[in-house]
Design a protein around this motif. Sequence first.
Motif, PDB file in Angstrom:
ATOM      1  N   ASP A 119     -11.350 -15.940   1.178  1.00 34.60           N
ATOM      2  CA  ASP A 119     -11.053 -16.783   2.338  1.00 34.60           C
ATOM      3  C   ASP A 119      -9.586 -16.700   2.733  1.00 34.60           C
ATOM      4  O   ASP A 119      -9.245 -16.680   3.926  1.00 34.60           O
ATOM      5  N   LYS A 120      -8.703 -16.651   1.739  1.00 29.91           N
ATOM      6  CA  LYS A 120      -7.263 -16.564   2.023  1.00 29.91           C
ATOM      7  C   LYS A 120      -6.891 -15.234   2.656  1.00 29.91           C
ATOM      8  O   LYS A 120      -6.138 -15.179   3.630  1.00 29.91           O
ATOM      9  N   LEU A 121      -7.425 -14.139   2.103  1.00 33.36           N
ATOM     10  CA  LEU A 121      -7.070 -12.821   2.617  1.00 33.36           C
ATOM     11  C   LEU A 121      -7.696 -12.544   3.976  1.00 33.36           C
ATOM     12  O   LEU A 121      -7.115 -11.840   4.807  1.00 33.36           O
ATOM     13  N   LEU A 122      -8.879 -13.095   4.219  1.00 35.36           N
ATOM     14  CA  LEU A 122      -9.543 -12.886   5.502  1.00 35.36           C
ATOM     15  C   LEU A 122      -8.704 -13.434   6.651  1.00 35.36           C
ATOM     16  O   LEU A 122      -8.682 -12.864   7.744  1.00 35.36           O
ATOM     17  N   LYS A 123      -8.008 -14.548   6.404  1.00 29.97           N
ATOM     18  CA  LYS A 123      -7.133 -15.128   7.427  1.00 29.97           C
ATOM     19  C   LYS A 123      -5.984 -14.199   7.784  1.00 29.97           C
ATOM     20  O   LYS A 123      -5.365 -14.340   8.836  1.00 29.97           O
ATOM     21  N   ASN A 124      -5.694 -13.258   6.893  1.00 24.89           N
ATOM     22  CA  ASN A 124      -4.630 -12.278   7.129  1.00 24.89           C
ATOM     23  C   ASN A 124      -5.198 -10.875   7.363  1.00 24.89           C
ATOM     24  O   ASN A 124      -4.518  -9.872   7.124  1.00 24.89           O
ATOM     25  N   LYS A 125      -6.452 -10.843   7.787  1.00 27.59           N
ATOM     26  CA  LYS A 125      -7.130  -9.600   8.178  1.00 27.59           C
ATOM     27  C   LYS A 125      -7.267  -8.601   7.027  1.00 27.59           C
ATOM     28  O   LYS A 125      -7.160  -7.386   7.208  1.00 27.59           O
ATOM     29  N   ILE A 126      -7.508  -9.145   5.830  1.00 37.08           N
ATOM     30  CA  ILE A 126      -7.803  -8.303   4.673  1.00 37.08           C
ATOM     31  C   ILE A 126      -9.186  -8.701   4.166  1.00 37.08           C
ATOM     32  O   ILE A 126      -9.407  -9.854   3.788  1.00 37.08           O
ATOM     33  N   ASN A 127     -10.126  -7.789   4.195  1.00 35.82           N
ATOM     34  CA  ASN A 127     -11.505  -8.071   3.808  1.00 35.82           C
ATOM     35  C   ASN A 127     -11.707  -7.881   2.310  1.00 35.82           C
ATOM     36  O   ASN A 127     -11.208  -6.928   1.712  1.00 35.82           O
ATOM     37  N   VAL A 128     -12.474  -8.806   1.725  1.00 35.39           N
ATOM     38  CA  VAL A 128     -12.774  -8.746   0.301  1.00 35.39           C
ATOM     39  C   VAL A 128     -14.283  -8.741   0.106  1.00 35.39           C
ATOM     40  O   VAL A 128     -14.994  -9.548   0.706  1.00 35.39           O
ATOM     41  N   PHE A 129     -14.769  -7.824  -0.733  1.00 34.94           N
ATOM     42  CA  PHE A 129     -16.201  -7.699  -0.989  1.00 34.94           C
ATOM     43  C   PHE A 129     -16.469  -7.739  -2.496  1.00 34.94           C
ATOM     44  O   PHE A 129     -15.630  -7.363  -3.298  1.00 34.94           O
ATOM     45  N   SER A 170      -3.288 -12.393  -3.946  1.00 36.00           N
ATOM     46  CA  SER A 170      -3.324 -12.751  -2.531  1.00 36.00           C
ATOM     47  C   SER A 170      -1.912 -12.949  -1.997  1.00 36.00           C
ATOM     48  O   SER A 170      -1.586 -12.519  -0.884  1.00 36.00           O
ATOM     49  N   SER A 171      -1.058 -13.583  -2.790  1.00 30.27           N
ATOM     50  CA  SER A 171       0.328 -13.794  -2.380  1.00 30.27           C
ATOM     51  C   SER A 171       1.052 -12.463  -2.197  1.00 30.27           C
ATOM     52  O   SER A 171       1.796 -12.272  -1.223  1.00 30.27           O
ATOM     53  N   LYS A 172       0.812 -11.533  -3.121  1.00 29.77           N
ATOM     54  CA  LYS A 172       1.455 -10.219  -3.061  1.00 29.77           C
ATOM     55  C   LYS A 172       1.047  -9.462  -1.794  1.00 29.77           C
ATOM     56  O   LYS A 172       1.904  -8.914  -1.082  1.00 29.77           O
ATOM     57  N   LEU A 173      -0.219  -9.446  -1.495  1.00 29.93           N
ATOM     58  CA  LEU A 173      -0.725  -8.708  -0.339  1.00 29.93           C
ATOM     59  C   LEU A 173      -0.298  -9.368   0.974  1.00 29.93           C
ATOM     60  O   LEU A 173       0.113  -8.673   1.923  1.00 29.93           O
ATOM     61  N   ILE A 174      -0.388 -10.676   1.033  1.00 36.13           N
ATOM     62  CA  ILE A 174      -0.043 -11.390   2.271  1.00 36.13           C
ATOM     63  C   ILE A 174       1.442 -11.264   2.585  1.00 36.13           C
ATOM     64  O   ILE A 174       1.831 -10.998   3.732  1.00 36.13           O
ATOM     65  N   LYS A 175       2.293 -11.448   1.584  1.00 39.92           N
ATOM     66  CA  LYS A 175       3.738 -11.338   1.803  1.00 39.92           C
ATOM     67  C   LYS A 175       4.137  -9.933   2.243  1.00 39.92           C
ATOM     68  O   LYS A 175       4.977  -9.759   3.136  1.00 39.92           O
ATOM     69  N   ALA A 176       3.527  -8.933   1.617  1.00 43.75           N
ATOM     70  CA  ALA A 176       3.844  -7.549   1.972  1.00 43.75           C
ATOM     71  C   ALA A 176       3.413  -7.232   3.398  1.00 43.75           C
ATOM     72  O   ALA A 176       4.137  -6.568   4.153  1.00 43.75           O
ATOM     73  N   LYS A 177       2.248  -7.716   3.799  1.00 43.66           N
ATOM     74  CA  LYS A 177       1.742  -7.458   5.151  1.00 43.66           C
ATOM     75  C   LYS A 177       2.582  -8.178   6.196  1.00 43.66           C
ATOM     76  O   LYS A 177       2.898  -7.624   7.248  1.00 43.66           O
ATOM     77  N   LYS A 178       2.972  -9.428   5.921  1.00 42.32           N
ATOM     78  CA  LYS A 178       3.806 -10.173   6.867  1.00 42.32           C
ATOM     79  C   LYS A 178       5.181  -9.538   7.007  1.00 42.32           C
ATOM     80  O   LYS A 178       5.738  -9.493   8.116  1.00 42.32           O
ATOM     81  N   LYS A 179       5.729  -9.047   5.913  1.00 43.84           N
ATOM     82  CA  LYS A 179       7.025  -8.377   5.970  1.00 43.84           C
ATOM     83  C   LYS A 179       6.953  -7.102   6.788  1.00 43.84           C
ATOM     84  O   LYS A 179       7.872  -6.795   7.577  1.00 43.84           O
TER      85      LYS A 179
END
Length: 216
Positions: free
Chosen positions: A66-76, A202-211
């Motif tokens: 749910d967290k990653l989906l908000k940042n356009k990262i899909n999890v399966f 999730s924090s690692k991926l989201i921060k890297a994508k936002k940067k």
Amino acid sequence: MLLFFLMFMTNSAFAAKQQWIDKTYDFSVPNSMVVQLIIPESVKNGIIEHETTEIFDEYLKERLADKLLKNKINVFRHEDAFENVDLFCKITLQKYITTTQYQQGYSIVESVPQTNTVLNSDGMFNTVTTYKTETKYVPGGNFPVAFMMIKYELVDVKTSKIVWTRIDDEAKASQVSQFFHTSPEASDLFKGSLKDYFSSISSKLIKAKKKRLKNS
């Protein structure tokens, strides 16, 4: 008194976490990830595999997907999809035990309040509280103790290279005193480990994508 209980509670838990992250890997690139929980036959007992899978499914959705989906990262889940994904997260449950262990009895020194009514010089009665030191013995016995170990491996699917490895090895014994008695469960350790790892990734991926978006 407070210091003793803090020491006792601290010594009732053990956690050893080893981790390596590839500093050269660009965590802003992945847009999808598949996650698999692996439970070896040596760990299964007819209950553990069902209990941990239910916890895993719940935490995967709420703590990661749910967290990653908000940042356009899909999890399966591994059973749902594996083709055309960027990352493969393999979670191997290596130890999951709730058993009993003998704990020796021990003595504690505590201050016990005593309230007395005294007559003061004005002829009035006052309540005075004093403290008396008492030694009490807490008997030993066999008490529950939980053990849990998980290995996390994050793999870049395109190159088949591991970019993040973590080993989480934990144990927790009962906290026993004359005031309380807690019974640890391996499921609690499992939940805590998943929560911590999913939060980290999730924090690692989201921060890297936002940067990356900020610098583009």
